[in-house]
Design a protein around this motif. Structure first.
Motif, PDB file in Angstrom:
ATOM      1  N   ASP A 257    -102.377  82.672 -47.094  1.00  8.65           N
ATOM      2  CA  ASP A 257    -103.538  83.037 -48.268  1.00  8.65           C
ATOM      3  C   ASP A 257    -102.943  83.889 -49.395  1.00  8.65           C
ATOM      4  O   ASP A 257    -103.089  83.681 -50.544  1.00  8.65           O
ATOM      5  N   LEU A 258    -102.230  85.053 -49.034  1.00 14.12           N
ATOM      6  CA  LEU A 258    -101.708  85.783 -50.030  1.00 14.12           C
ATOM      7  C   LEU A 258    -100.363  85.461 -50.598  1.00 14.12           C
ATOM      8  O   LEU A 258    -100.389  85.303 -51.839  1.00 14.12           O
ATOM      9  N   MET A 259     -99.742  84.138 -50.024  1.00 13.67           N
ATOM     10  CA  MET A 259     -98.604  83.655 -50.734  1.00 13.67           C
ATOM     11  C   MET A 259     -99.189  82.674 -51.978  1.00 13.67           C
ATOM     12  O   MET A 259     -98.890  82.715 -53.159  1.00 13.67           O
TER      13      MET A 259
ATOM     14  N   THR B 108     -98.528  91.627 -43.178  1.00 15.10           N
ATOM     15  CA  THR B 108     -98.976  90.781 -42.157  1.00 15.10           C
ATOM     16  C   THR B 108     -98.050  90.743 -40.749  1.00 15.10           C
ATOM     17  O   THR B 108     -98.569  90.562 -39.729  1.00 15.10           O
ATOM     18  N   GLY B 109     -96.759  91.047 -41.005  1.00 14.20           N
ATOM     19  CA  GLY B 109     -95.851  91.213 -39.807  1.00 14.20           C
ATOM     20  C   GLY B 109     -95.485  89.789 -39.415  1.00 14.20           C
ATOM     21  O   GLY B 109     -94.765  89.615 -38.645  1.00 14.20           O
ATOM     22  N   VAL B 110     -95.707  88.840 -40.511  1.00 15.75           N
ATOM     23  CA  VAL B 110     -95.000  87.377 -40.201  1.00 15.75           C
ATOM     24  C   VAL B 110     -93.929  87.454 -40.847  1.00 15.75           C
ATOM     25  O   VAL B 110     -93.698  87.716 -42.087  1.00 15.75           O
ATOM     26  N   PRO B 111     -92.738  86.953 -40.120  1.00 21.39           N
ATOM     27  CA  PRO B 111     -91.414  86.768 -40.682  1.00 21.39           C
ATOM     28  C   PRO B 111     -91.383  85.629 -41.798  1.00 21.39           C
ATOM     29  O   PRO B 111     -92.032  84.958 -41.903  1.00 21.39           O
ATOM     30  N   LYS B 112     -90.585  86.281 -42.824  1.00 17.36           N
ATOM     31  CA  LYS B 112     -90.488  85.248 -44.079  1.00 17.36           C
ATOM     32  C   LYS B 112     -90.104  83.913 -43.699  1.00 17.36           C
ATOM     33  O   LYS B 112     -90.729  82.800 -44.118  1.00 17.36           O
TER      34      LYS B 112
ATOM     35  N   GLU C 230    -102.102  82.796 -35.171  1.00 17.54           N
ATOM     36  CA  GLU C 230    -102.349  81.669 -36.196  1.00 17.54           C
ATOM     37  C   GLU C 230    -103.199  82.674 -37.297  1.00 17.54           C
ATOM     38  O   GLU C 230    -103.027  82.341 -38.674  1.00 17.54           O
ATOM     39  N   LYS C 231    -104.163  83.634 -37.173  1.00 16.40           N
ATOM     40  CA  LYS C 231    -104.801  84.248 -37.884  1.00 16.40           C
ATOM     41  C   LYS C 231    -103.873  84.893 -39.044  1.00 16.40           C
ATOM     42  O   LYS C 231    -104.246  85.048 -40.090  1.00 16.40           O
ATOM     43  N   LYS C 232    -102.599  85.618 -38.295  1.00 15.13           N
ATOM     44  CA  LYS C 232    -101.769  86.402 -39.277  1.00 15.13           C
ATOM     45  C   LYS C 232    -101.035  85.271 -40.172  1.00 15.13           C
ATOM     46  O   LYS C 232    -100.732  85.655 -41.309  1.00 15.13           O
TER      47      LYS C 232
END
Length: 52
Positions: A16-18, A35-39, A8-10
């Motif tokens: 936040d970046l978005m 972040t490594g979080v998928p689109k 959840e942190k990522k």
């Protein structure tokens, strides 16, 4: 929550970046890379936030 295994942190970092990407000059691809979080997860979470 998005994909299983996405901390959840990522996810929050990606959101936040978005939120500031017009001023920080980042593309969605840059945010995914950092972040490594998928689109799809990013867009799903953004959609959930706008419904609240």
């Amino acid at each position: 929550m998005g994909r299983i295994g996405q901390p959840e942190k990522k996810v929050q970092q990606a959101l936040d970046l978005m939120a500031t990407r017009q001023t920080n000059g980042m593309s969605v691809a840059d945010i995914v890379k950092i972040t490594g979080v998928p689109k799809p997860t990013i867009y799903l979470k953004l959609k959930e936030q706008t419904k609240k």
